[in-house]
Scaffold this active site. Sequence first.
Site, short mmCIF file in Angstrom:
data_model
loop_
_atom_site.label_atom_id
_atom_site.label_comp_id
_atom_site.label_asym_id
_atom_site.label_seq_id
_atom_site.Cartn_x
_atom_site.Cartn_y
_atom_site.Cartn_z
N CYS A 175 0.87 -1.20 -0.01
CA CYS A 175 0.06 0.01 -0.02
C CYS A 175 1.00 1.16 -0.05
O CYS A 175 1.77 1.36 0.79
CB CYS A 175 -1.07 0.05 1.27
SG CYS A 175 -2.04 1.50 1.38
N ARG B 146 0.06 4.74 2.91
CA ARG B 146 -0.11 4.19 4.50
C ARG B 146 0.25 5.41 5.55
O ARG B 146 0.47 5.56 6.55
CB ARG B 146 0.95 3.25 4.79
CG ARG B 146 0.63 1.74 4.46
CD ARG B 146 1.72 0.85 4.46
NE ARG B 146 2.92 0.71 3.61
CZ ARG B 146 3.91 0.30 3.67
NH1 ARG B 146 4.24 -0.41 4.59
NH2 ARG B 146 4.65 0.06 2.35
N TRP C 141 -8.81 5.01 -0.22
CA TRP C 141 -9.39 5.86 -1.71
C TRP C 141 -8.64 5.39 -2.72
O TRP C 141 -7.40 4.81 -2.84
CB TRP C 141 -9.71 7.13 -1.49
CG TRP C 141 -8.49 7.92 -1.09
CD1 TRP C 141 -7.45 8.33 -1.68
CD2 TRP C 141 -8.37 8.31 0.65
NE1 TRP C 141 -6.50 8.95 -0.99
CE2 TRP C 141 -7.14 8.93 0.32
CE3 TRP C 141 -9.13 8.42 1.49
CZ2 TRP C 141 -6.49 9.55 1.45
CZ3 TRP C 141 -8.48 8.77 2.67
CH2 TRP C 141 -7.31 9.37 2.73
N GLU D 170 -5.09 3.00 -10.54
CA GLU D 170 -5.73 1.79 -10.32
C GLU D 170 -6.85 1.45 -11.40
O GLU D 170 -6.91 0.48 -11.68
CB GLU D 170 -6.43 1.62 -8.77
CG GLU D 170 -5.17 1.68 -7.88
CD GLU D 170 -5.71 1.58 -6.46
OE1 GLU D 170 -6.01 0.39 -6.01
OE2 GLU D 170 -6.13 2.74 -5.90
#
Length: 359
Positions: A59, A62, A233, A238
């Site tokens: 991720c 973070r 979010w 992506e």
Amino acid sequence: MDAATAFLEQFHGETTPAQTLAGRLDEVCREIDETGTYVHTPDELTFGARVAWRNAARCIGRLYWHSLRVRDRRGIAEPADVAAECVAHLRDAGRDGRIRSTITVFAPDRPGEAAPRIHNEQLVRYAGHRTASGQVRGDGRYADFTDRAVELGWERPEPPGRFDVLPLLISRGDAQPELFEIPADAVLEVALHHPEFAWFTDLRLRWHAVPAISNMPLEIGGITYPAAPFNGWYLGTEIGARNLADADRYDLLPVIGDRLGLDTTSERTLWRDRAMLEMLRAVQHSFDSVGVTMADHHTESERFLTHVAREEIAGRRCPADWSWIVPPVSGGLTKVYHRYYDEPDPEMRPAYLPPTPTP
């Protein structure tokens, strides 16, 4: 008990609970002796869920781990009740576009008690409908999952669309999953359009706004919560560079390239690169124009390095999977590209674990 001890030492080392560490360890030890497990306090659960995000090597977002909102629903285990809370999660996290990082934690594994399990990869995913010609209408990655939902009793929309929201498949342990439709008003979606090309609207594309991962068990101090859907979010890449672009998903780059009038006869024309950039521009512009939270890969890359620096100052490792941290568009233009990171540690806890194989 070893896992509980390690977690509680970390919890007491990073926070200031009212109870002493020694007192809490004695309490947990007795509880494990009597029941085979123990129950986290609300503060322990919140801390564990947040640190699991801090430890998530794949991720890039973070920096915000400490602001994760924890919905404690550990008293809920029946599939229908889990489904209702998943819908509530989508509404609470969506907030009309002001997306809030949220996790909902359901009942954990306990000796002799089957915990709930959400079989969907995310709470919201679009169906992939196989056609007579062998093609897939919708999201190709979820054609098998769609077939499974149909086998369990889901009725495909008629006619099948490209953005049909799949039902939730929820079970107690390894029991047969039950189907639950997600109300349309719980799914926040953004219609996609381009800041320059009017024809883009004719493609009638859209995407949902709350990416709530739902099949990764949460492990804290030796306790496993199989159902713990969580969301941040979206990063624009992506959707624009993966979900709508990947050949096994919507495979829209040839369509965009054709509309742009690009020479698609050779890879050397870089038509895919140009088409992907325009797709990404449309996604980012569309979310921004309606006020729905979305990060861009340049800004988020800089924020991730801020997170890394903060973790180093705190004396903590910051594991990162380079192939996931570096964005799929213009990677070399981002600061995260030009360095290496601590290797991911599969034993690091608390953690969101790899999905359990579907029976």
